[in-house]
Enzyme design. Structure first.
Site, PDB file in Angstrom:
ATOM      1  N   TYR A  29      15.891  -1.531  -5.422  1.00  0.00           N
ATOM      2  CA  TYR A  29      14.760  -2.458  -5.209  1.00  0.00           C
ATOM      3  C   TYR A  29      15.027  -3.320  -3.981  1.00  0.00           C
ATOM      4  O   TYR A  29      14.166  -3.442  -3.092  1.00  0.00           O
ATOM      5  CB  TYR A  29      14.573  -3.327  -6.460  1.00  0.00           C
ATOM      6  CG  TYR A  29      13.631  -4.503  -6.271  1.00  0.00           C
ATOM      7  CD1 TYR A  29      12.251  -4.305  -6.191  1.00  0.00           C
ATOM      8  CD2 TYR A  29      14.119  -5.812  -6.187  1.00  0.00           C
ATOM      9  CE1 TYR A  29      11.381  -5.395  -6.019  1.00  0.00           C
ATOM     10  CE2 TYR A  29      13.263  -6.887  -6.029  1.00  0.00           C
ATOM     11  CZ  TYR A  29      11.891  -6.679  -5.940  1.00  0.00           C
ATOM     12  OH  TYR A  29      11.047  -7.755  -5.771  1.00  0.00           O
TER      13      TYR A  29
HETATM   14  P1  NAD Z   1       3.258  -7.765 -10.762  1.00  0.00           P
HETATM   15  O1  NAD Z   1       3.732  -6.461 -11.300  1.00  0.00           O
HETATM   16  O2  NAD Z   1       2.659  -8.742 -11.708  1.00  0.00           O
HETATM   17  O3  NAD Z   1       2.260  -7.527  -9.547  1.00  0.00           O
HETATM   18  C1  NAD Z   1       2.346  -6.417  -8.691  1.00  0.00           C
HETATM   19  C2  NAD Z   1       1.003  -5.724  -8.683  1.00  0.00           C
HETATM   20  O4  NAD Z   1       1.071  -4.604  -7.787  1.00  0.00           O
HETATM   21  C3  NAD Z   1       0.595  -5.170 -10.046  1.00  0.00           C
HETATM   22  O5  NAD Z   1      -0.673  -5.698 -10.438  1.00  0.00           O
HETATM   23  C4  NAD Z   1       0.542  -3.668  -9.847  1.00  0.00           C
HETATM   24  O6  NAD Z   1      -0.495  -3.034 -10.605  1.00  0.00           O
HETATM   25  C5  NAD Z   1       0.324  -3.555  -8.348  1.00  0.00           C
HETATM   26  N1  NAD Z   1       0.804  -2.287  -7.795  1.00  0.00           N
HETATM   27  C6  NAD Z   1       1.990  -1.677  -8.031  1.00  0.00           C
HETATM   28  N2  NAD Z   1       2.062  -0.508  -7.345  1.00  0.00           N
HETATM   29  C7  NAD Z   1       0.893  -0.400  -6.654  1.00  0.00           C
HETATM   30  C8  NAD Z   1       0.365   0.587  -5.780  1.00  0.00           C
HETATM   31  N3  NAD Z   1       1.061   1.698  -5.484  1.00  0.00           N
HETATM   32  N4  NAD Z   1      -0.860   0.399  -5.241  1.00  0.00           N
HETATM   33  C9  NAD Z   1      -1.579  -0.709  -5.554  1.00  0.00           C
HETATM   34  N5  NAD Z   1      -1.141  -1.673  -6.396  1.00  0.00           N
HETATM   35  C10 NAD Z   1       0.089  -1.519  -6.938  1.00  0.00           C
HETATM   36  O7  NAD Z   1       4.516  -8.432 -10.022  1.00  0.00           O
HETATM   37  P2  NAD Z   1       4.720  -9.894  -9.363  1.00  0.00           P
HETATM   38  O8  NAD Z   1       5.861 -10.512 -10.081  1.00  0.00           O
HETATM   39  O9  NAD Z   1       3.421 -10.605  -9.247  1.00  0.00           O
HETATM   40  O10 NAD Z   1       5.245  -9.475  -7.907  1.00  0.00           O
HETATM   41  C11 NAD Z   1       4.421  -9.516  -6.743  1.00  0.00           C
HETATM   42  C12 NAD Z   1       5.283  -9.288  -5.508  1.00  0.00           C
HETATM   43  O11 NAD Z   1       6.255 -10.329  -5.393  1.00  0.00           O
HETATM   44  C13 NAD Z   1       6.066  -7.972  -5.509  1.00  0.00           C
HETATM   45  O12 NAD Z   1       6.073  -7.449  -4.201  1.00  0.00           O
HETATM   46  C14 NAD Z   1       7.465  -8.397  -5.912  1.00  0.00           C
HETATM   47  O13 NAD Z   1       8.448  -7.500  -5.426  1.00  0.00           O
HETATM   48  C15 NAD Z   1       7.552  -9.754  -5.253  1.00  0.00           C
HETATM   49  N6  NAD Z   1       8.546 -10.647  -5.878  1.00  0.00           N
HETATM   50  C16 NAD Z   1       8.332 -11.128  -7.132  1.00  0.00           C
HETATM   51  C17 NAD Z   1       9.282 -11.979  -7.713  1.00  0.00           C
HETATM   52  C18 NAD Z   1       9.110 -12.565  -9.090  1.00  0.00           C
HETATM   53  O14 NAD Z   1       9.996 -13.317  -9.535  1.00  0.00           O
HETATM   54  N7  NAD Z   1       8.014 -12.301  -9.818  1.00  0.00           N
HETATM   55  C19 NAD Z   1      10.439 -12.326  -6.985  1.00  0.00           C
HETATM   56  C20 NAD Z   1      10.624 -11.780  -5.704  1.00  0.00           C
HETATM   57  C21 NAD Z   1       9.652 -10.962  -5.159  1.00  0.00           C
END
Ligand code: NAD
Length: 333
Positions: free
Chosen positions: A157
């Site tokens: 990741y």
């Molecule tokens: P989440 O899973 O709630 O949101 C991600 C969304 O992306 C989902 O709704 C999913 O359906 C969509 N998705 C996945 N693959 C896809 C594709 N191929 N095409 C279109 N849509 C797609 O996760 P989150 O926690 O809201 O994370 C959002 C972003 O923030 C991500 O990039 C994640 O890596 C990053 N991030 C999150 C955290 C955290 O603590 N939540 C920390 C660091 C980075």
């Protein structure tokens, strides 16, 4: 000029909060592109956006960032508009990436690259990439600064996020794309993903089920409330963009809380919040997990006034209110 924001992954936890903020401001058209990936139920993600259905400033496209026809459709409506892309869609979670490294690569790297290519052809104004604290990996010198050049990722990741960052950098240099990378640190708050520790601990402790503590409880995380993250994203959207000659602006910013909390203290805070003791199942530390995350946020403070304000105790109370309300709503359905 009319303003449009395209938010990939906008039905998810963090993305839906950004949608709320932008539509409450009411100044931009917001298009969400999300494939409702099965990492948790589609109904939960639909519910995240339910209050915006029917808003003329809002549209949602159900589709995959890997599907070039879908991307063409998204960008075809944006001629003549000032378009910002906020790219949050990704395969998320560190541990599952150890079992599915090629899927993580396909979505997080190839998917980002396809989006960058369409974005630069559409001559968008600004591309914002959601990256992660996990890119620092095992780097010992904390707090982590964006200037660190010896990143030590320890999961597929994390590697996929570094690759996405680097492709974004190349598009700024090569094609003049204005771009910003935001490295989020353990985000929590209402709608948090059910796989993440705070959400799963709240549910299990409340139901009297054991929670799994990996390691001795001394691992530290820089928990950051989603409202602070959204304020940071808004600041980054408005930041001054000026690249070198013929190149786009490019910069990387940490968005964290800049205060670390040990796992055992987090569990204690949740116990106090729920008024109930946790049943602990202590297991060995897991591959891919880092010992400590800690953000230096001075660069975001200087760049666009980022200043996180949510104390952990307040953020946990806020999370519990949401959990109770959403469970009540579900049981009434
Ligand atoms: P989440 O899973 O709630 O949101 C991600 C969304 O992306 C989902 O709704 C999913 O359906 C969509 N998705 C996945 N693959 C896809 C594709 N191929 N095409 C279109 N849509 C797609 O996760 P989150 O926690 O809201 O994370 C959002 C972003 O923030 C991500 O990039 C994640 O890596 C990053 N991030 C999150 C955290 C955290 O603590 N939540 C920390 C660091 C980075």
């Amino acid at each position: 000029m009319e303003k449009q924001v395209i938010i990939t992954g906008g039905a998810g936890f963090i993305g839906s909060h950004l949608v709320d903020r932008l539509l409450d401001e009411g100044k931009r058209h917001v298009t969400v592109l999300d494939n409702f990936h099965a990492n948790y139920p589609k109904a939960v993600k639909e519910n995240n956006l339910a209050r915006h259905v029917g808003n003329p400033l809002f549209s949602i496209v159900e589709g995959d960032i890997l599907d070039e026809e879908v991307l063409d459709r998204i960008f075809s409506g944006s001629e003549g508009k000032a378009v910002t892309v906020v790219h949050l869609a990704a395969l998320v979670g560190v541990r599952p990436s150890l079992d599915n490294p090629t899927d993580y690569h396909r979505v997080n790297v190839t998917g980002t690259l396809k989006l960058l290519e369409k974005a630069r052809m559409a001559r968008i104004s600004h591309f914002i990439l959601a990256s992660s604290s996990s890119v620092y990996g095992d780097l010992k010198e904390v707090p982590w600064k964006e200037s660190a050049t010896d990143l030590k990722p320890i999961s597929p990741y994390a590697a996929s996020k570094i690759a996405a960052e680097e492709f974004t950098r190349v598009y700024a240099r090569l094609h003049g794309l204005n771009a910003t990378v935001l490295r989020f640190f353990t985000v929590y708050g209402p709608r948090q993903r059910p796989d993440l520790a705070i959400h799963s601990f709240f549910r299990k402790i409340d139901q009297g089920l054991p929670i799994q503590q990996f390691g001795d409880g001394g691992t530290q995380r820089d928990y950051t409330h989603v409202d602070d993250i959204v304020t940071g994203m808004r600041g980054a959207m408005d930041r001054h963009l000026q690249g070198p000659d013929e190149q786009g602006a490019f910069d990387i910013f940490n968005l964290g809380n800049s205060r670390t909390v040990a796992l055992r203290d987090l569990i204690g805070s949740i116990e106090r919040q729920l008024g109930r003791k946790a049943l602990l199942e202590v297991l060995p530390e897991q591959a891919g997990d880092v010992r400590e995350t800690h953000a230096d946020v001075e660069k975001a403070r200087a760049g666009f006034g980022y200043s996180p304000v949510t104390e952990l105790a307040d953020g946990l109370a806020d999370f519990q209110r949401w959990l109770t309300a959403s469970d009540l709503e579900r049981s009434a359905d």
